[in-house]
Write a protein that holds these residues in place. Structure first.
Motif, short mmCIF file in Angstrom:
data_model
loop_
_atom_site.label_atom_id
_atom_site.label_comp_id
_atom_site.label_asym_id
_atom_site.label_seq_id
_atom_site.Cartn_x
_atom_site.Cartn_y
_atom_site.Cartn_z
N HIS A 106 -55.73 -60.87 -5.70
CA HIS A 106 -55.59 -60.56 -7.12
C HIS A 106 -57.00 -60.60 -7.73
N PRO A 107 -57.24 -59.80 -8.78
CA PRO A 107 -58.59 -59.80 -9.36
C PRO A 107 -59.15 -61.18 -9.74
N VAL A 108 -58.31 -62.12 -10.10
CA VAL A 108 -58.87 -63.43 -10.50
C VAL A 108 -59.01 -64.37 -9.31
N GLN A 109 -58.68 -63.88 -8.12
CA GLN A 109 -58.81 -64.74 -6.94
C GLN A 109 -60.13 -64.51 -6.20
N LYS B 171 -65.26 -63.49 -6.24
CA LYS B 171 -66.22 -64.56 -5.97
C LYS B 171 -65.96 -65.10 -4.56
N ALA C 48 -49.85 -52.66 0.00
CA ALA C 48 -49.33 -51.36 -0.44
C ALA C 48 -50.47 -50.35 -0.49
N GLY D 179 -65.47 -57.29 -6.84
CA GLY D 179 -64.93 -58.08 -7.94
C GLY D 179 -64.55 -59.52 -7.64
N MET E 57 -61.01 -70.52 -14.37
CA MET E 57 -61.84 -70.47 -13.17
C MET E 57 -61.28 -69.47 -12.15
N VAL E 58 -62.06 -69.22 -11.11
CA VAL E 58 -61.62 -68.32 -10.04
C VAL E 58 -60.62 -69.04 -9.14
N PHE E 59 -59.45 -68.45 -8.97
CA PHE E 59 -58.41 -69.04 -8.13
C PHE E 59 -58.77 -68.89 -6.65
#
Lengths: 341, 341, 341, 341
Positions: D74-77, D101, D224, D99, D133-135
């Motif tokens: 996911h983008p925040v991970q 980290k 997917a 994108g 924060m980044v997950f």
């Protein structure tokens, strides 16, 4: 089953494979620092006949388009292309994935027109709110186009002049460049491309190689950190020699031009045979991609014997198909095709 | 100088400022965890009259479009919009900068048509090489559109049905939604939007607030990690209360609807005055943005007295201008305008 | 419940709200083209006392960090920051989401050291394969840091010298800059920041405003197309006046400096009270964020009366908490706090 | 000049070239739809001995890491990796460019430890502000690592268990997997990798091929639109057969395992020779990358006769060098090396 669906259906020219075999066990540095890559660059520059060129190798067309465009554009800039341009239609959004809009102008049998490009740019700057819009930052053309058509030197010069007037680069996608150079359908030479374009590439994948495209920056304008940018895009081969060796051979004794010439001759023969058989030409293409308009029944019948590309459906009764020749097409292939048409 | 160029030319409705003043020194948690934001969400849900809604606040329209679209699309998906849609034309490539292509269909006075949307999607899946292309992943409509026009419930239902048929979400940009709801030009209600759209937003910036848009996810379909995604996009306000307080007031005693009604009435009066003065309507808009076709001389003359938006140049002799009313427009403003038209 | 958890727990300074009220109905152009924004820029330049400055307004800290950094870096460049720097730790990967790695050096109570920054850069260029790595492209410092600490002019000069030596910009995050300028803990002035940094920002959100940060490019080095880049990032407010008015007032009659001074005085008083009550200082901070080491029982007890931030858990028995003062903290607030400590 | 600097200094195994020659003129569909690719996938699945596997081919390591990681997060991970992991240190920021980290844990001779991974994840969720924060979204390990070391089955199981506990995938970079499987330094088998990892790849570029990595999704968890995502990343070869043919041959009659065994045996012999010559081992590696600590004078002398990799400078007097064997290393190569050590 006969195979005329594309120009990447077989492997590489025999001489390329022999060169890969012959150089195979020579220890060489990785990442394109090998001597074959260095030699290939020299030969390409020599074939271009211009000074100040910089050559880089990448693996395929979409990869090349994405990296060249993204490396040369500011984030708020987009690239102008024909609606039918490969970057606009058939790269799964690779350009947008790198952050840039494709700004479209009409495609005329695949070609963009200088006046329409200029109108788009003029219209942009005439808009009171243009700072809220995507800046036209580059012009992309393909040569041959996705429809096999070619620019004349005058046409390309006119586009280049628009680019110069607005200080944006002209980028020419030469995935099938060999076939364009070998065709009598244009007067454009490799040297002209160096003069008119800011960057272009010489396609290998579709002209005799297993993979590989040779990007030529023509004006001392290679983007900063281009090597690292290639690496960051996942496009740097550890065994860069794989592409270096292939282009080194392609540009030895004019192999690239010779095999392109064969493809063009085979395409002429293909056109002749199809005309004889009463096939209706859909687009008048002077290169290796030939488009024909078939009624659906004929199309289905043909598909039992030949692999071809379905191109479009102009109406519910007809289908446009593409038959392609390549460096590898033989007279025997065409004779076999003639029997089933 | 009279100011009719847009609906964001003054500050906020007086009641909103008063509420900001009144709540100013109450200590509250940051990042939208304050009680005003919680209250605003409840009031919006109540106004919608549907269950299972989820409301989030963002600062402005482009930010909202970018974040909603990117959070709901797969990387290979694009968003379908009218060529005149805000996301296609006037957001500086914000959608592409987040990696997604805007797939355009014709705009009909700003509106998309269900049949043309469906044709695009059908055409995509009918293409033999669709896995090499950008997947249609969402439909974007604005209501009112960029031309002030409105969808009927039937029209929006037809679009929603296409979305359902292909399992893609329908997103409605309601930057000026209040004006759409207050207009007699459509039968669409807030409840209808909850039923028909998968996500939409209720615009604040252009309808009485200093800033702020209320995004409503209607089907329990808020994207995973949406809060963190907002933060990552640089769109999370430390003092989230700034938007919470404003929407809390906008949805108290129907303020949002009352001030929207005023804007619509003023627009009707504006149309009447312009007709009386012989101005030619360019697009028949039932909301607050009114478009008129002027010859250039008249346009220049008018510009000495009134600020308006230059919209387009249909030919070299004429100019289309936009005059906009808003929640803040008064009869006095229109009387003054009448004098200089 | 007393509220000392942060410096964004209340609204704006009274004078700012009054200015918003007073200017509210004046019609003005959008997108920061209004006269308040113009005035605010002039006042900020005057306060800086340097020539050639360029000022832009953005809404919040993460947004500002993301946009400034991305606009100034080449895609293959990263930004050097302390491991505890806001961009490294608490922005949900906003910097990486824009494509850039955060290259970390140790944080010394939040500060980076010039020698360690230089060692990182030297080490990079000494690595034989540095073209396969992320280039150090900028140094990011916060002042005050996330731990309330401050750079001395000598320390910041040393860092600036490293940046100059390697031709990379120095960016100073001044989300709480007012408190840094008002503290006696450093000799750095606004003018020094103009001299030493290539870009920095003057925080509004945490120093009296509802939202807003003023970015100052100091060397005629505003990135090309910066306005459009802001728009593309979804960070352009239609009512740009919202931030313009606030900074215009903050830089009228030294309001920004006066309210910062109050925060510093209240912090000194807070430290005095805590010391009197036997609280152990965890980090010696000369600004508004004060850190104390509590045993867990005390921490839980305190949480019944005061809102504070949990900062870290140095061991299983203790907790480090943060108490923050701000422009809004009063002697009465502290007296109330003293009673419950 | 002897060449021990890496395992990509020569071309491909002779049998692979022969297979390329032999299949060269057979017409086949493009984009990996050819029969060689289909056959290679079947053989790899059979070698793995597990059901439900899905195999995809990509060209190189960085490309594979970038595409697999971005397609699964996911983008925040972000992805957890050793500070020395290839994705953290030597891919020019490819992961951040997509994108995400890279969240680092200490590398222990290149390996990550399950307890440190778990501590990072626990610490994340224990942080009151973790939504800012980044997950942690994936664990990345390389096997063999960048230091030639290997995980035991117990060690990898422990890491896999942490991943399962937090519902995040485990990704194993097998750029040199053959050497890891052939080494006696671990009990991990291909089947174990299918059981423990959610995705891993079998490296071809460094184990006998000209290019190519075989990605294996082990749990019916192929992302997917993965094919289109590859295309969008510019990583889809028109002549997909180039990689298909190579892996088809590598997995015929255990060629992949046989040539890996040779590399391991040559490495053992290399260690023996170096020990005899008094070279000090720097890291105890059971695979093909061998690290030695030399004083600088010796290092300079050696560089006159042998190409090797400079790895690090532990102090100003010494240098750590890497000597690598591969599938292509012969006894004659080592005998020649012995003479110059």
């Amino acid at each position: 089953m006969l195979s005329f669906e594309c120009d990447y259906n077989v492997g590489a020219h025999q001489r390329i494979l022999q060169k890969l075999l012959q150089t195979n066990m020579a220890a060489q540095p990785g990442y394109g620092e090998d001597e074959y890559t260095a030699s290939a660059k020299q030969k390409i520059k020599k074939a271009c006949g211009r000074e100040g060129l910089d050559v880089h190798f990448l693996a395929g067309g979409t990869q090349t388009n994405k990296i060249v465009i993204d490396s040369m554009l500011h984030p708020v800039q987009g690239v102008i292309a024909a609606t039918t341009g490969h970057v606009a239609a058939h790269e799964a959004g690779a350009i947008e994935a790198s952050g840039h809009k494709v700004l479209t102008v009409p495609g005329h049998d695949g070609k963009v027109r200088a006046d329409e490009v200029e109108a788009l740019i003029k219209g942009f700057y005439a808009d009171a709110s243009y700072t809220h819009m995507v800046f036209p930052g580059m012009v992309y053309v393909s040569h041959p186009t996705e429809y096999g058509t070619l620019y004349t030197k005058d046409e390309l010069t006119a586009i280049a002049n628009v680019c110069r007037a607005y200080s944006i680069p002209l980028f020419l996608d030469g995935a099938r460049l060999g076939y364009g150079l070998a065709s009598r359908g244009t007067d454009i030479t490799l040297g002209d491309l160096c003069d008119l374009c800011d960057v272009f590439y010489i396609g290998g994948t579709k002209v005799g190689a297993l993979c590989g495209e040779a990007v030529v920056f023509t004006k001392g304008n290679t983007p900063a950190h281009f090597f690292t940018f290639i690496k960051q895009n996942g496009a740097l081969l550890a065994k860069g020699r794989l592409i270096g060796v292939q282009f080194d051979e392609l540009f030895t004794d004019d192999l690239y031009f010779e095999i392109s010439k064969n493809a063009i001759e085979m395409a002429a023969e293909l056109r002749r045979i199809c005309a004889e058989k009463g096939y209706k030409t859909y687009i008048d293409s002077p290169t290796t991609q030939q488009f024909f308009l078939l009624d659906n029944a004929k199309c289905e019948e043909l598909a039992k014997h030949v692999r071809f590309s379905m191109w479009e459906k102009p109406d519910s009764e007809h289908t446009v198909i593409r038959l392609a020749t390549s460096w590898a097409t033989t007279k025997e292939d065409l004779a076999a095709l003639a029997k089933v048409l």
